[in-house]
Motif scaffolding. Structure first.
Motif, PDB file in Angstrom:
ATOM      1  N   ALA A   1      -4.828   6.591  -2.279  1.00 38.56           N
ATOM      2  CA  ALA A   1      -5.483   5.585  -3.099  1.00 38.56           C
ATOM      3  C   ALA A   1      -6.452   6.200  -4.097  1.00 38.56           C
ATOM      4  CB  ALA A   1      -6.181   4.545  -2.239  1.00 38.56           C
TER       5      ALA A   1
ATOM      6  N   GLN B   1      -3.972   5.456  -9.083  1.00 41.15           N
ATOM      7  CA  GLN B   1      -2.963   4.695  -8.352  1.00 41.15           C
ATOM      8  C   GLN B   1      -3.331   3.216  -8.285  1.00 41.15           C
ATOM      9  OE1 GLN B   1      -3.115   7.026  -4.742  1.00 41.15           O
ATOM     10  NE2 GLN B   1      -1.152   8.004  -5.171  1.00 41.15           N
ATOM     11  N   ILE B   2      -4.603   2.931  -8.040  1.00 37.59           N
ATOM     12  CA  ILE B   2      -5.045   1.534  -7.970  1.00 37.59           C
ATOM     13  C   ILE B   2      -4.917   0.870  -9.338  1.00 37.59           C
ATOM     14  CG2 ILE B   2      -7.020   0.032  -7.532  1.00 37.59           C
ATOM     15  CD1 ILE B   2      -7.937   2.056  -5.420  1.00 37.59           C
TER      16      ILE B   2
ATOM     17  N   ALA C   1      -1.335  -0.027  -9.979  1.00 39.30           N
ATOM     18  CA  ALA C   1      -0.918  -1.214  -9.236  1.00 39.30           C
ATOM     19  C   ALA C   1      -1.459  -2.486  -9.881  1.00 39.30           C
ATOM     20  CB  ALA C   1      -1.386  -1.110  -7.787  1.00 39.30           C
TER      21      ALA C   1
ATOM     22  N   PRO D   1      -7.871  -0.471  -0.418  1.00 45.59           N
ATOM     23  CA  PRO D   1      -7.368  -0.249  -1.778  1.00 45.59           C
ATOM     24  C   PRO D   1      -6.652  -1.476  -2.347  1.00 45.59           C
ATOM     25  CG  PRO D   1      -6.903   1.643  -0.408  1.00 45.59           C
ATOM     26  CD  PRO D   1      -7.372   0.557   0.510  1.00 45.59           C
ATOM     27  N   MET D   2      -5.873  -2.165  -1.511  1.00 50.80           N
ATOM     28  CA  MET D   2      -5.182  -3.349  -1.998  1.00 50.80           C
ATOM     29  C   MET D   2      -6.158  -4.492  -2.238  1.00 50.80           C
ATOM     30  SD  MET D   2      -2.265  -4.226  -3.069  1.00 50.80           S
ATOM     31  CE  MET D   2      -1.004  -3.199  -2.319  1.00 50.80           C
TER      32      MET D   2
ATOM     33  N   VAL E   1      -7.079  -4.416  -5.726  1.00 50.60           N
ATOM     34  CA  VAL E   1      -6.048  -4.990  -6.601  1.00 50.60           C
ATOM     35  C   VAL E   1      -6.190  -6.511  -6.637  1.00 50.60           C
ATOM     36  CG1 VAL E   1      -3.563  -5.266  -6.959  1.00 50.60           C
ATOM     37  CG2 VAL E   1      -4.487  -3.063  -6.163  1.00 50.60           C
TER      38      VAL E   1
ATOM     39  N   ILE F   1       0.936   1.619  -3.920  1.00 53.29           N
ATOM     40  CA  ILE F   1      -0.237   2.382  -4.346  1.00 53.29           C
ATOM     41  C   ILE F   1      -0.004   3.870  -4.117  1.00 53.29           C
ATOM     42  CG2 ILE F   1      -2.701   2.772  -3.985  1.00 53.29           C
ATOM     43  CD1 ILE F   1      -3.022  -0.156  -3.302  1.00 53.29           C
ATOM     44  N   TRP F   2       0.456   4.250  -2.918  1.00 57.99           N
ATOM     45  CA  TRP F   2       0.800   5.651  -2.653  1.00 57.99           C
ATOM     46  C   TRP F   2       2.186   5.698  -2.012  1.00 57.99           C
ATOM     47  CZ3 TRP F   2      -3.426   3.323  -0.093  1.00 57.99           C
ATOM     48  CH2 TRP F   2      -3.211   2.988   1.255  1.00 57.99           C
TER      49      TRP F   2
ATOM     50  N   CYS G   1       0.833  -1.206   0.000  1.00 58.24           N
ATOM     51  CA  CYS G   1       0.000   0.000   0.000  1.00 58.24           C
ATOM     52  C   CYS G   1       0.868   1.256   0.000  1.00 58.24           C
ATOM     53  CB  CYS G   1      -0.923   0.001   1.224  1.00 58.24           C
ATOM     54  SG  CYS G   1      -2.281  -1.193   1.125  1.00 58.24           S
TER      55      CYS G   1
END
Length: 304
Positions: free
Chosen positions: A223, A227-228, A231, A253-254, A257, A214-215, A196
């Motif tokens: 996020a 950015q997402i 990734a 956010p992950m 992904v 991501i960040w 992340c």
């Protein structure tokens, strides 16, 4: 970077310490000099180097997010009573730099001498990545810097501090060697660490891993969709088997992904803070071993 204290708050803090001055030992430290660190990871490293000769405390508590921490008047009073203050540097504790020059206490930056890496993304591009302690090899330098600072504070025990730093450095080397050995079986195309926050640049470099995050630095707004998406593309292009997130931020956010790719969520990693004594990472060695084992196990399919 992280939000700054307001002018009024800073002024109040300055007034709060103006009458404190420095003391030979901090309140509650007994006869031992007091060393104050900015966060729990540094406190544990310092405690290993100090041995029984110094009292070591952290301003922040276990589980605290270090980047956006806002000091309290009590923190400032504690700093003013310390005999030595240690901080990480590399722009990590901007909240601390606003008042450290206003207290009459010796101060040492423990990251001095590390081979700095720069942040490569977003508004922080070109600034030093502050997470140098995420490399066991860098923490060997931290320990040496602490030993020198402690020797200046307490020359009588200088040899002990040097010996403690050397012993601790050997334990750090063992963790580094274990990580490299565990990852050696992984195909080069899959030697990638996706997290992340961009807090693992130093560990990735030392372990021979490429890196994607991501960040770059924990902040209030993070996020973005872009950015997402970036990734997701990295994970797909490199067939990354597992991705990770840190304990002090949301993994949501992950999770996006993971949902969009064939990667699995490899686990929670610890960076900015230790856990309580009965938690999973009560010491820095526990933290770095946990992260190294979690990364290696997930990337190698549990064979590390």
């Amino acid at each position: 970077m992280p939000r700054a204290l307001g002018v009024a708050t800073a002024a109040a803090l300055a007034l709060g310490i103006s009458a404190c001055g420095g003391t030979a030992t901090a309140e509650g430290a007994g006869d031992r000099p007091m060393v104050l660190t900015t966060f729990t990871v540094l406190a544990d490293i310092a405690d290993n180097v100090a041995g029984d000769h110094l009292e070591v405390e952290s301003i922040t508590k276990p589980g605290a997010e270090i980047h956006g921490y806002e000091p309290t008047p009590g923190d400032i009073r504690k700093a003013a009573k310390a005999d030595l203050v240690l901080d990480n540097g590399l722009n990590l504790e901007q909240w601390f730099s606003q008042f450290v020059d206003d207290i009459d206490v010796p101060h040492a930056v423990v990251s001095e001498g590390v081979d700095e890496l720069s942040i490569t993304g977003d508004a922080y591009a070109g600034k030093p990545n502050p997470h140098a302690w995420m490399s066991p090899l860098n923490v060997q330098i931290y320990a040496e810097n602490m030993a020198h600072a402690f020797a200046e504070l307490d020359p009588e025990h200088a040899d002990d501090y040097s010996a403690n730093a050397e012993d601790y450095g050997e334990q750090l080397q063992e963790v580094q060697d274990e990580l490299v050995d565990d990852l050696a079986r992984l195909p080069k195309s899959q030697r990638a660490l996706v997290t992340c926050e961009g807090a693992f640049s130093y560990l990735a470099r030392d372990a021979g891993l490429s890196e994607k995050y991501i960040w770059p630095v924990n902040a209030e707004s993070q996020a973005t969709p872009g950015q997402i998406t970036s990734a997701i593309s990295f994970v797909e292009d490199n067939e990354v088997p597992a991705v990770f997130c840190e304990s002090t931020v949301s993994s949501a956010p992950m999770d996006q992904v993971v949902e969009a790719t064939d990667a699995e969520f490899g686990g929670i990693l610890y960076v900015d803070s230790l856990s309580d004594a009965d938690g999973p990472v009560p010491t820095y060695l526990d933290l770095i071993r946990h992260d190294a084992k979690t990364i290696a196990a997930a990337l190698t399919g549990g064979q590390a």
